[in-house]
Design an enzyme around this catalytic site. Structure first.
Site, PDB file in Angstrom:
ATOM      1  N   HIS A 100       0.862  -1.182   0.000  1.00  0.00           N
ATOM      2  CA  HIS A 100       0.000   0.000   0.000  1.00  0.00           C
ATOM      3  C   HIS A 100       0.893   1.225   0.000  1.00  0.00           C
ATOM      4  O   HIS A 100       2.041   1.183   0.454  1.00  0.00           O
ATOM      5  CB  HIS A 100      -0.941   0.021   1.210  1.00  0.00           C
ATOM      6  CG  HIS A 100      -0.231   0.106   2.527  1.00  0.00           C
ATOM      7  ND1 HIS A 100       0.132   1.297   3.119  1.00  0.00           N
ATOM      8  CD2 HIS A 100       0.204  -0.860   3.371  1.00  0.00           C
ATOM      9  CE1 HIS A 100       0.738   1.069   4.271  1.00  0.00           C
ATOM     10  NE2 HIS A 100       0.812  -0.227   4.444  1.00  0.00           N
ATOM     11  N   GLY A 356      -5.364   6.467   0.511  1.00  0.00           N
ATOM     12  CA  GLY A 356      -4.731   5.537   1.420  1.00  0.00           C
ATOM     13  C   GLY A 356      -4.844   4.118   0.925  1.00  0.00           C
ATOM     14  O   GLY A 356      -5.324   3.857  -0.188  1.00  0.00           O
ATOM     15  N   CYS A 357      -4.446   3.157   1.770  1.00  0.00           N
ATOM     16  CA  CYS A 357      -4.430   1.760   1.347  1.00  0.00           C
ATOM     17  C   CYS A 357      -5.834   1.186   1.198  1.00  0.00           C
ATOM     18  O   CYS A 357      -6.030   0.193   0.509  1.00  0.00           O
ATOM     19  CB  CYS A 357      -3.612   0.919   2.326  1.00  0.00           C
ATOM     20  SG  CYS A 357      -4.233   0.925   4.007  1.00  0.00           S
ATOM     21  N   THR A 358      -6.833   1.797   1.831  1.00  0.00           N
ATOM     22  CA  THR A 358      -8.201   1.274   1.741  1.00  0.00           C
ATOM     23  C   THR A 358      -9.121   2.178   0.935  1.00  0.00           C
ATOM     24  O   THR A 358     -10.308   1.903   0.821  1.00  0.00           O
ATOM     25  CB  THR A 358      -8.804   1.074   3.141  1.00  0.00           C
ATOM     26  OG1 THR A 358      -8.791   2.328   3.835  1.00  0.00           O
ATOM     27  CG2 THR A 358      -8.004   0.056   3.935  1.00  0.00           C
ATOM     28  N   GLY A 359      -8.605   3.258   0.380  1.00  0.00           N
ATOM     29  CA  GLY A 359      -9.442   4.144  -0.409  1.00  0.00           C
ATOM     30  C   GLY A 359      -9.136   5.604  -0.140  1.00  0.00           C
ATOM     31  O   GLY A 359      -8.085   5.940   0.411  1.00  0.00           O
TER      32      GLY A 359
END
Length: 383
Positions: A100, A356-359
């Site tokens: 990420h 970020g890594c999740t959106g």
């Protein structure tokens, strides 16, 4: 900071020693971070070892030693990313592969997959990140990003297809305008009887184009499916990962893997990074952006924004004084991201958008995190 003469000499002798051992003299040096994989760190170490066996130079950052590979021990993922960024900035490493990375808005990743119909490689543009908060504008930029990745990997004139999604026809018209203005783009033809450059699911499976343009959320689903369809979904076994972050002015080469990526994909991603370095991806990107701008890319995008803008718009919000922003707020809808930032500015809270890594994320100062979260909740941007 420039390397000292002594450091250059030392690095040269180390490279010569590595070359005698591995046969990889002159190859790109790629950093791999190993923490966070769903299959354990051993999976990442196996991927690094596979890449090294192909003669690739790998620097592994993790909590365990990777035999036959330069290893730097770290205690956390954040420490690994700090070292990775330092090595990229100093030129000690040419590229990096990680699971990420908080790319800014305007940057997204171009993945590469093996299409199951004919076993052909295809670039998915794009798979993570956000080229633009505008859907059609983003797809136009994604086409350019896909062309950059494909050209850097040796495809002189990559064919481009646009997946049949919402916004595909507008994106097609914008790209045709770009071509009419002189930008060199080669459209693919659908394998279906009615042809055209808008691709169907059949074209996706057969690899009817070199670069398949989609929005990043769709592209993410596509690459996950095509990478793991033979394993039931929990282990990505084929392909080259989610690919390099590409965007105008980006000065580092960072490629993304899924946490579900298996060792073969890890090794392939390192090889993908090495290809991009050897193909001078940054130089290719600079040339393509310059050519697209000469063909009135900015004007085309402004026309798209005007066409898709709300009927009534409020006056621009004054930006508060800049602050160091390290606290992340997630859970914001991508279409609302810039409006949410403006809403915080109206409250006197300095904020930036990012990925970020999740959106999508909003970055604020640590001191104003709770105040910002409360303001966003009261305005309906966050639950």
């Amino acid at each position: 900071m420039a390397k000292s003469v002594e450091k250059i000499i030392a690095d040269t002798f180390l490279d010569m020693a590595s070359a005698l051992e591995t046969g990889s003299f002159g190859s790109a040096k790629i950093v791999l971070t190993g923490l966070g994989c769903e299959h354990g760190e051993e999976n990442m170490i196996s991927g690094a070892a596979l890449a090294a066996a192909r003669g690739l130079q790998v620097v592994y950052l993790g909590t365990h030693f990777c035999s036959g590979v330069q290893t730097i021990k770290v205690s956390s993922d954040s420490e690994a990313h700090d070292i990775m960024d330092t090595m990229l900035k100093s030129g000690e490493a040419d590229g990096a592969v990680t699971m990420h990375y908080p790319f800014p808005i305007g940057v997204s990743t171009v993945g590469r997959v093996v299409t199951p119909g004919l076993g052909k490689a295809m670039y998915i543009a794009t798979t993570t990140g956000t080229s633009s908060t505008g859907r059609v504008e983003g797809m136009v930029k994604n086409a350019l990003y896909g062309i950059i990745a494909a050209k850097a990997c040796g495809i002189a004139s990559p064919t481009v297809g646009i997946l049949n999604l919402d916004g595909a026809r507008q994106a097609e018209m914008a790209l045709n305008e770009l071509k009419k203005n002189g930008y060199d783009i080669t459209f693919s033809e659908s394998g279906r009887s009615d042809g055209g450059s808008v691709m169907r699911g059949n074209d996706l499976l057969s690899g009817a184009c070199d670069v398949m343009v989609a929005d990043p959320l769709t592209g993410n689903i596509l690459i996950k499916t095509l990478s793991s369809f033979t394993t039931g979904g929990n282990y990505e076994s084929v392909g080259w990962g989610y690919g390099p972050g590409i965007g105008e002015g980006l000065d580092k080469l960072v490629l993304i893997l899924s946490r579900a990526s298996g060792a073969p994909v890890v090794a392939n991603a390192i090889e993908f990074a090495s290809e991009l370095v050897k193909g001078r991806c940054k130089d290719v990107a600079a040339r393509e952006f310059a050519a697209a701008k000469k063909a009135k890319l900015d004007e085309i995008i402004e026309a798209l924004r005007a066409k898709n803008a709300p009927a009534a718009s409020s006056a621009p919000t004054k930006e508060p004084p800049k602050e160091v922003v390290t606290a992340e707020i997630s859970g914001i809808e991508i279409a609302d991201l810039e409006d949410a930032v403006a809403a915080l500015w109206q409250e006197g809270i300095y904020a930036q958008s990012g990925m970020g890594c999740t959106g999508p994320i909003i970055l604020v100062s640590e001191a104003k995190l709770k105040q910002a979260e409360s303001a966003l909740a009261s305005k309906g941007y966050k639950s």
